[in-house]
Enzyme design. Structure first.
Site, short mmCIF file in Angstrom:
data_model
loop_
_atom_site.label_atom_id
_atom_site.label_comp_id
_atom_site.label_asym_id
_atom_site.label_seq_id
_atom_site.Cartn_x
_atom_site.Cartn_y
_atom_site.Cartn_z
N LYS A 147 -16.40 -18.04 -50.47
CA LYS A 147 -14.93 -17.65 -50.62
C LYS A 147 -14.19 -16.76 -49.23
O LYS A 147 -14.09 -15.66 -49.25
CB LYS A 147 -15.11 -16.93 -51.91
CG LYS A 147 -13.52 -16.69 -52.60
CD LYS A 147 -13.50 -16.54 -54.25
CE LYS A 147 -12.26 -16.14 -54.66
NZ LYS A 147 -11.35 -17.14 -54.89
N GLU A 180 -10.86 -30.15 -55.23
CA GLU A 180 -10.48 -28.99 -56.33
C GLU A 180 -8.91 -28.97 -56.03
O GLU A 180 -8.28 -29.53 -55.04
CB GLU A 180 -11.46 -27.75 -56.19
CG GLU A 180 -11.17 -27.04 -54.71
CD GLU A 180 -12.10 -25.99 -54.41
OE1 GLU A 180 -12.41 -25.36 -55.44
OE2 GLU A 180 -12.57 -25.81 -53.39
N LEU A 205 -15.33 -24.34 -54.27
CA LEU A 205 -15.73 -23.12 -54.50
C LEU A 205 -16.53 -23.12 -55.88
O LEU A 205 -16.07 -23.75 -56.66
CB LEU A 205 -14.80 -22.34 -54.67
CG LEU A 205 -14.78 -20.66 -54.84
CD1 LEU A 205 -15.48 -20.20 -53.59
CD2 LEU A 205 -13.71 -19.84 -55.24
N1 PDD Z 1 -8.72 -18.79 -56.44
N2 PDD Z 1 -11.09 -23.16 -56.04
C1 PDD Z 1 -10.53 -22.27 -55.09
C2 PDD Z 1 -10.13 -22.87 -53.70
C3 PDD Z 1 -9.87 -21.12 -55.38
O1 PDD Z 1 -9.34 -20.47 -54.52
C4 PDD Z 1 -10.36 -20.59 -56.79
C5 PDD Z 1 -9.76 -19.15 -57.26
C6 PDD Z 1 -10.90 -21.57 -57.59
C7 PDD Z 1 -11.48 -21.04 -58.98
O2 PDD Z 1 -12.27 -19.92 -58.95
P1 PDD Z 1 -12.36 -18.74 -59.96
O3 PDD Z 1 -12.63 -19.40 -61.34
O4 PDD Z 1 -13.67 -18.17 -59.88
O5 PDD Z 1 -11.17 -18.01 -59.94
C8 PDD Z 1 -11.49 -22.59 -57.16
C9 PDD Z 1 -8.19 -17.29 -56.64
C10 PDD Z 1 -7.93 -16.92 -57.88
C11 PDD Z 1 -7.29 -16.92 -55.69
O6 PDD Z 1 -7.60 -17.30 -54.33
O7 PDD Z 1 -6.29 -16.34 -55.91
#
Ligand code: PDD
Length: 286
Positions: A147, A180, A205
């Protein structure tokens, strides 16, 4: 009330300059982040997010700036000072401040920033929560499992979505397979009625909401397969929905201008929204 951020050991007004010019997050995007949902004044699934944060740091060999206990105190204090009931907590760690040279500096100390902001809370009206999406080439690097704060391809994809009147860009790899969303996990109910999402690999991710929903699914009798979806399957899907810390379960009812399935929220998205709500919000709400 002015918002307060935690920046490298101090609580400062959000608008105040507080980051050094040579912070490697600023100069190289050399850092990681997390977004943790806040519901009813509490962090949702914090241990899951903090485990992922630890993993992201480990993959980039950035030391943790604080112990787990100290970090929990800072997060609670940021929520308290900003009086956030529903919304999100944002946490970012850069490798630190050093003379600009690409390799890791010998003595940099990681810099932690924590902010919080109010948001919509858990969506009750799923029809009103539904969105449109576009497809878009995945132009990111080969370690999307980390991330990282380097989000320029995600920014460009989301901007393309906005310019097309849509909310999310669903990213396609060179083989025409869905990776994704630009900021979310993508789920599909395929033409055979099977719920699918891509298995974890370096192309996506590992979503915390994905993991929470998988735990819910174990208690349901929905047909489910962790199997990648092609763009053709995406276009013939009965349902598409997104999950993320800020979207929870978010139905996609139009894709590239065409209706998805019947063009309205489907039964699987509704069922999973209810399961996730029970897992995150609890039985008593609603
Ligand atoms: N983004 N894939 C990507 C590329 C993401 O940036 C995110 C989340 C997810 C989902 O992950 P999670 O369920 O842990 O939020 C998948 C966050 C919310 C953001 O960048 O604002």
């Amino acid at each position: 009330m002015s918002r307060i951020a935690y920046v490298d050991g101090r609580y400062v007004p959000l608008g105040e300059p507080a980051i050094a010019i040579q912070d490697r997050g600023y100069q190289f995007a050399d850092g990681v982040y997390e977004v943790i949902p806040v519901l009813g004044g509490r962090l949702v699934d914090a241990p899951r997010h903090l485990r992922r944060l630890e993993r992201s740091l480990g993959e980039l060999r950035i030391p943790a700036p604080l112990s787990g206990g100290a970090l929990s105190v800072v997060m609670a204090e940021v929520l308290r000072r900003n009086r956030v009931r529903d919304g999100l907590l944002y946490l970012q760690i850069s490798r630190g401040v050093a003379r600009r040279e690409h390799p890791f500096p010998a003595r940099a100390r990681p810099v932690l920033v924590v902010t919080a902001r109010p948001g919509p809370g858990f969506p009750e009206d799923l029809d009103a929560w539904a969105v449109a999406a576009i497809t878009h080439p995945d132009q990111r690097w080969a370690r999307c499992d980390i991330k990282s704060i380097a989000l320029l391809p995600n920014v460009l994809a989301r901007q393309a979505a906005r310019e097309a009147g849509a909310y999310e860009a669903i990213l396609l790899d060179g083989a025409g397979m869905v990776t994704e969303g630009a900021a979310s996990t993508v789920w599909v109910v395929d033409a055979a009625g099977v719920l699918r999402t891509r298995p974890l690999d370096w192309a996506i991710l590992p979503g915390c909401t994905r993991e929470a929903l998988l735990a819910c699914l174990a208690e349901s009798n929905l047909a489910f397969a962790e199997r990648a979806v092609s763009v053709e399957e995406l276009r013939t899907a009965r349902e598409i929905f997104l999950t993320s810390a800020t979207s929870y379960v978010r139905p996609v009812i139009r894709l590239d201008g065409a209706p998805v399935g019947e063009g309205k929220v489907g039964p699987v998205a509704r069922a999973l929204h209810a399961l996730l709500r029970r897992a995150l919000v609890g039985e008593e709400a609603g």
